[in-house]
Every structure is written in structure tokens, then in C-alpha cells.
Design an enzyme around this catalytic site. Structure first.
Site, PDB file in Angstrom:
ATOM      1  N   TYR A 114      -0.413  -9.797  15.463  1.00 36.73           N
ATOM      2  CA  TYR A 114      -0.392  -8.666  14.527  1.00 36.73           C
ATOM      3  C   TYR A 114      -1.378  -7.582  14.968  1.00 36.73           C
ATOM      4  O   TYR A 114      -1.019  -6.413  15.123  1.00 36.73           O
ATOM      5  CB  TYR A 114      -0.738  -9.139  13.102  1.00 36.73           C
TER       6      TYR A 114
ATOM      7  N   THR B 163       8.670  -3.655  15.321  1.00 32.67           N
ATOM      8  CA  THR B 163       8.400  -2.649  14.280  1.00 32.67           C
ATOM      9  C   THR B 163       7.088  -1.913  14.544  1.00 32.67           C
ATOM     10  O   THR B 163       7.028  -0.680  14.500  1.00 32.67           O
ATOM     11  CB  THR B 163       8.347  -3.312  12.886  1.00 32.67           C
TER      12      THR B 163
ATOM     13  N   THR C 229      -5.416  -0.555  11.030  1.00 35.60           N
ATOM     14  CA  THR C 229      -6.208  -1.616  10.396  1.00 35.60           C
ATOM     15  C   THR C 229      -7.524  -1.876  11.137  1.00 35.60           C
ATOM     16  O   THR C 229      -7.608  -1.636  12.346  1.00 35.60           O
ATOM     17  CB  THR C 229      -5.386  -2.931  10.364  1.00 35.60           C
ATOM     18  N   ASP C 230      -8.483  -2.409  10.431  1.00 32.03           N
ATOM     19  CA  ASP C 230      -9.753  -2.791  11.073  1.00 32.03           C
ATOM     20  C   ASP C 230      -9.569  -3.939  12.075  1.00 32.03           C
ATOM     21  O   ASP C 230     -10.446  -4.199  12.896  1.00 32.03           O
ATOM     22  CB  ASP C 230     -10.820  -3.170  10.029  1.00 32.03           C
ATOM     23  N   GLU C 231      -8.409  -4.614  11.994  1.00 32.76           N
ATOM     24  CA  GLU C 231      -8.207  -5.772  12.877  1.00 32.76           C
ATOM     25  C   GLU C 231      -8.076  -5.374  14.339  1.00 32.76           C
ATOM     26  O   GLU C 231      -8.209  -6.223  15.229  1.00 32.76           O
ATOM     27  CB  GLU C 231      -7.002  -6.581  12.405  1.00 32.76           C
TER      28      GLU C 231
ATOM     29  N   THR D 168      12.440  -5.354   4.284  1.00 34.90           N
ATOM     30  CA  THR D 168      12.274  -6.706   4.827  1.00 34.90           C
ATOM     31  C   THR D 168      11.846  -7.599   3.657  1.00 34.90           C
ATOM     32  O   THR D 168      11.772  -7.141   2.505  1.00 34.90           O
ATOM     33  CB  THR D 168      11.161  -6.739   5.887  1.00 34.90           C
TER      34      THR D 168
ATOM     35  N   LYS E 229      -0.675  -3.662  16.325  1.00 32.24           N
ATOM     36  CA  LYS E 229      -1.246  -2.458  15.692  1.00 32.24           C
ATOM     37  C   LYS E 229      -2.068  -1.679  16.721  1.00 32.24           C
ATOM     38  O   LYS E 229      -2.040  -0.447  16.749  1.00 32.24           O
ATOM     39  CB  LYS E 229      -2.122  -2.835  14.490  1.00 32.24           C
TER      40      LYS E 229
ATOM     41  N   ALA F 230      -2.753  -7.101  17.796  1.00 30.72           N
ATOM     42  CA  ALA F 230      -2.403  -6.519  19.106  1.00 30.72           C
ATOM     43  C   ALA F 230      -1.276  -5.499  18.960  1.00 30.72           C
ATOM     44  O   ALA F 230      -1.274  -4.461  19.628  1.00 30.72           O
ATOM     45  CB  ALA F 230      -2.007  -7.622  20.072  1.00 30.72           C
TER      46      ALA F 230
ATOM     47  N   ASP G 131      -7.725 -24.611  10.153  1.00 32.47           N
ATOM     48  CA  ASP G 131      -7.983 -23.180  10.322  1.00 32.47           C
ATOM     49  C   ASP G 131      -6.798 -22.474  10.983  1.00 32.47           C
ATOM     50  O   ASP G 131      -5.964 -23.100  11.633  1.00 32.47           O
ATOM     51  CB  ASP G 131      -9.248 -22.994  11.175  1.00 32.47           C
TER      52      ASP G 131
ATOM     53  N   ILE H  92       0.839  -1.206   0.000  1.00 37.44           N
ATOM     54  CA  ILE H  92       0.000   0.000   0.000  1.00 37.44           C
ATOM     55  C   ILE H  92       0.877   1.260   0.000  1.00 37.44           C
ATOM     56  O   ILE H  92       0.556   2.253  -0.663  1.00 37.44           O
ATOM     57  CB  ILE H  92      -0.970   0.005   1.209  1.00 37.44           C
TER      58      ILE H  92
ATOM     59  N   ASN I  31      -9.480  -4.975   4.571  1.00 33.57           N
ATOM     60  CA  ASN I  31      -8.643  -5.857   3.744  1.00 33.57           C
ATOM     61  C   ASN I  31      -8.440  -5.276   2.351  1.00 33.57           C
ATOM     62  O   ASN I  31      -9.413  -5.073   1.618  1.00 33.57           O
ATOM     63  CB  ASN I  31      -9.293  -7.232   3.617  1.00 33.57           C
TER      64      ASN I  31
END
Ligand code: NAD
Ligand code: TYD
Length: 337
Positions: free
Chosen positions: A150, A101, A126-128, A37, A154, A152, A272, A13, A179
Site C-alpha cells: 500500500y 488504482t 499518506t504519512d506511510e 469497490t 502511494k 509503496a 503481528d 474521507i 491515521n
């Protein structure tokens, strides 16, 4: 004239944002700071490489001395932060780089605003951070409930940004995108992995029942959302950038197979992801009130994205070697049997 530092600008992005900003604002200078990276790729910046208003600096956002030098040397007034470890599955395998990071790195960038004369920081989140949303739509004031390392990391960055705003009154804004898909996405995420694997007639590892719902946003719409918040967002506020296009994963996979003319028999239901969120969905009225609207329908964007990967094998084939194959094996070998 603005001197913008785009951290993480060699990623998916971030590079789309750089290519867009160089075109859209003929008086802005853009410096990309990126650690390069596994996910950073200078090929993503080839379209702007020779532009006199673009510069590249290889550095780590958590390396305070290096970031300070770059900020001073280029007279940076604005930072837009994309730099992050971004893949949920990798965060489950190895969370440490995420904390380093996504949290410590953001603290360093905040210090550039507090102490080094940078006038504004836009942080891409992020929406997460909202966690699993069984029904309804997340609004910006909702509490955080991250479920992966991830998410957590953010959320941790966002809490530090909030604290710096409350304590020091810094000029900081946050975007929370859903997403995102499009060209130049590292082939580990659902869309880019499945399109490139399907081109080679390889099995597509769909987690669990494949009924998890994500809200799909085309990368160019994500970029204009960030541009809108950069120029019009109120300090201390966060803005959701939603695709308003909710789909179960299985439907997305069927759509991309259809676009490629490949059979659904490529789909394999596999074990899953642990802690897998069933649904993300956000309300984005707050961003719309700043004048933003999406320009791309899902169907048209999916068609363009599939066509891009078909036409740009040079870009992804050289990624799918070395470290990538090691990761692929760790993540999928036992799942696919
Ligand atoms: P990406 O993984 O493609 O790129 C990340 C970039 O950051 C790479 O160029 C990498 O080299 C760089 N980077 C990593 N660690 C660094 C460090 N310590 N110092 C400097 N650079 C470093 O990621 P992306 O998909 O383009 O995501 C960009 C941002 O948008 C991230 O902050 C992510 O959390 C957020 N986001 C992504 C999505 C999505 O669907 N991809 C959705 C919402 C928000
Ligand atoms: P992903 O692209 O990793 O984004 P996120 O986890 O940040 O939403 O995954 C999107 C959805 O696709 C998510 O529900 C997990 C699922 N998925 C699979 O089923 N198989 C895969 O191999 C991957 C990478 C994702």
C-alpha cells in the site's frame, strides 16, 4: 464557480470532504467519480444526494476514456483525488489492485491536467510514504521509505506526480495525512473495526505487542487541511496533515473500550502484521503556515466517533456481510484461533 471532480468521493474521507465542500462553498459544483469497490458506499453521500450542486458518476480512475468523458461532460476544472485501495492488510494479501488504482489511476488523472484542460489536481497521500519513524518527525522533503505494498503504491503515485510537475509544469499539489478516524469509516481499520466489534462483545485482534504508535487525526480536521491546500497550496509542493496526537495502539483501544463501557478482556494479542511500521509521526508547520489549525481534540473526537457507530448500526451492520466476512475470515480466523 468551480466544478470539482472528487475521485473516490464515496469512501470514508472523500465523502466527508464532499459533505463539507457542498456546505462550505455555495457556488461550487461537486461531481463524485467512484468505482464503488467494497469500500465505496453511496450511503456516505446520502446527506448531499438531493443537492442540485452534487452529481455522482460510477467509473474507474484508471479507465482513461471514462474519466475523459466525465471531465468533458461536467466542465471539470479541479480534481481532488481520494480514490485508492487503502488497507495495508489487504495490500499484503493481494497487492495487484493497489498498483492498478493507486499508481495507474493517478497517471490517468495527471493526463487530464496535461491534456484535457483540468487546471489543478490535489492528490491525497499518506504519512506511510515516509516509512517507519523511530524518532523525530517527518518533514515534506524527507526521502520515501515505504514498507507495505500500500505505502509503496502511494509513494509511486507521488513520484509520478513529481515527475509531471518537473517535466510539464503541471498545477499539482499533494497532502500527506496521518491515521484518520471518524464516522463512515469502513469497518476494517483499527478504530472502526474495534468499535463495531466491541459493540458486539467480540474479540479485538491487536497485532503484536500493541505498542506501535500512530498519529490520530479526526476526519473533519483532515478535510479542512485538504481544503486549505486546495486553495492555498503552492504547485509542486506536498503538505503534511498531522493530528499531532501520537498514541500506542493499546492506549487507543483502551480509550475506546472505556468510552463504550466494555471490558479490556476483549483485547487479544495476535500475530503481528508483516513489515509492520512501529511509528509514524509528522511535522505539519508547513500547513500551519497556510493558516490551518485543528479544531478537534482527540478525546472529543473519539467520543463523537464512538457515539456515531453506536447510533448508526444501520450503516455498518449491512457492510458486515458477504465479502466482508470472507475478508475477516482470511485476515483473522487463524490469528484468533
Ligand atoms: P476508503 O478505502 O474509505 O475509500 C476509497 C474510495 O476509493 C472508495 O469509495 C472506493 O470505491 C474508491 N475507489 C477505489 N478504487 C477506485 C478506482 N479504481 N476508481 C475510482 N474509485 C475507486 O479510503 P479513505 O480512508 O477514505 O482514504 C482516502 C484517501 O486518503 C486514500 O487515497 C488514502 O490513501 C488517503 N489516506 C487515508 C488515511 C486514513 O487513515 N484512512 C490517512 C491518510 C491518507
Ligand atoms: P490501520 O487502521 O490498519 O491503519 P495503518 O496500518 O494504515 O496505520 O492500523 C492502525 C494500527 O492498528 C496499526 O499499527 C495496525 C494496528 N491494527 C491492529 O493491531 N489490529 C487490527 O486488526 C488492525 C486493522 C490494525
Amino acid at each position: 464557480m468551480k466544478n470539482i471532480l472528487v475521485t473516490g468521493g464515496a469512501g470514508f474521507i472523500g465523502s466527508a470532504f464532499v459533505r463539507y465542500m457542498i456546505d462550505a462553498y455555495p457556488d461550487y459544483h461537486v461531481v463524485v467519480l467512484d468505482k464503488l469497490t467494497y469500500a465505496g458506499n453511496l450511503d456516505n453521500l446520502l446527506p448531499v444526494r438531493d443537492n442540485p450542486r452534487y452529481r455522482f458518476e460510477r467509473a474507474d480512475i484508471a479507465d482513461r476514456a471514462a474519466v475523459e468523458r466525465i471531465v468533458e461532460q461536467h466542465g471539470i476544472d479541479t480534481i481532488v483525488n481520494f480514490a485508492a485501495e487503502t488497507h495495508v492488510d489487504r495490500s499484503i494479501l493481494q497487492p495487484d489492485a493497489f498498483i492498478y488504482t493507486d499508481v495507474v489511476g493517478v497517471y490517468v488523472l495527471l493526463e487530464m491536467v496535461r491534456q484535457k484542460g483540468v487546471q489543478r489536481l490535489l492528490h491525497v497521500s499518506t504519512d506511510e510514504v515516509y516509512g517507519d519513524i523511530p524518532q523525530g518527525y517527518s518533514v515534506e522533503t524527507d526521502p520515501f521509505a515505504p514498507n507495505s505494498p500500500y505505502a509503496a503504491s502511494k509513494a509511486g503515485a507521488e513520484l509520478m506526480i513529481r515527475a509531471y510537475y518537473q517535466t510539464y509544469g503541471l498545477n499539482v499539489v499533494v497532502t500527506r495525512g496521518s491515521n484518520t478516524f471518524g464516522p463512515y469509516q469502513y469497518p476494517e481499520k483499527l478504530m472502526s473495526l474495534f468499535i463495531t466489534e466491541a459493540i458486539d462483545n467480540r474479540p479485538l485482534p491487536l497485532y503484536g505487542d500493541g505498542r506501535q504508535v500512530r498519529d490520530w487525526l479526526y476526519v473533519l480536521d483532515h478535510v479542512t487541511g485538504i481544503d486549505t491546500v486546495l486553495h492555498k497550496g503552492v504547485a509542486g509542493e506536498a503538505y503534511n496533515i498531522a493530528g499531532e496526537n501520537e498514541r500506542p495502539n493499546i492506549d487507543v483501544v483502551r480509550a475506546l473500550l472505556k468510552e463504550l463501557g466494555k471490558p479490556e478482556s476483549l483485547i487479544r494479542h495476535v500475530a503481528d502484521r508483516p513489515g509492520h511500521d512501529r511509528r509514524y509521526a509528522m511535522n505539519c508547520d508547513k500547513l500551519r503556515a497556510l493558516g490551518w489549525q485543528r479544531q478537534h481534540s482527540f478525546e472529543e473526537a473519539l467520543r463523537e466517533t464512538v457515539a456515531w457507530y453506536v447510533q448508526n448500526e444501520w450503516w455498518w451492520r449491512k457492510i458486515k456481510t458477504g465479502e466482508y466476512l470472507e475478508y475477516y475470515k482470511t485476515q483473522y480466523a487463524s490469528r484468533l484461533g
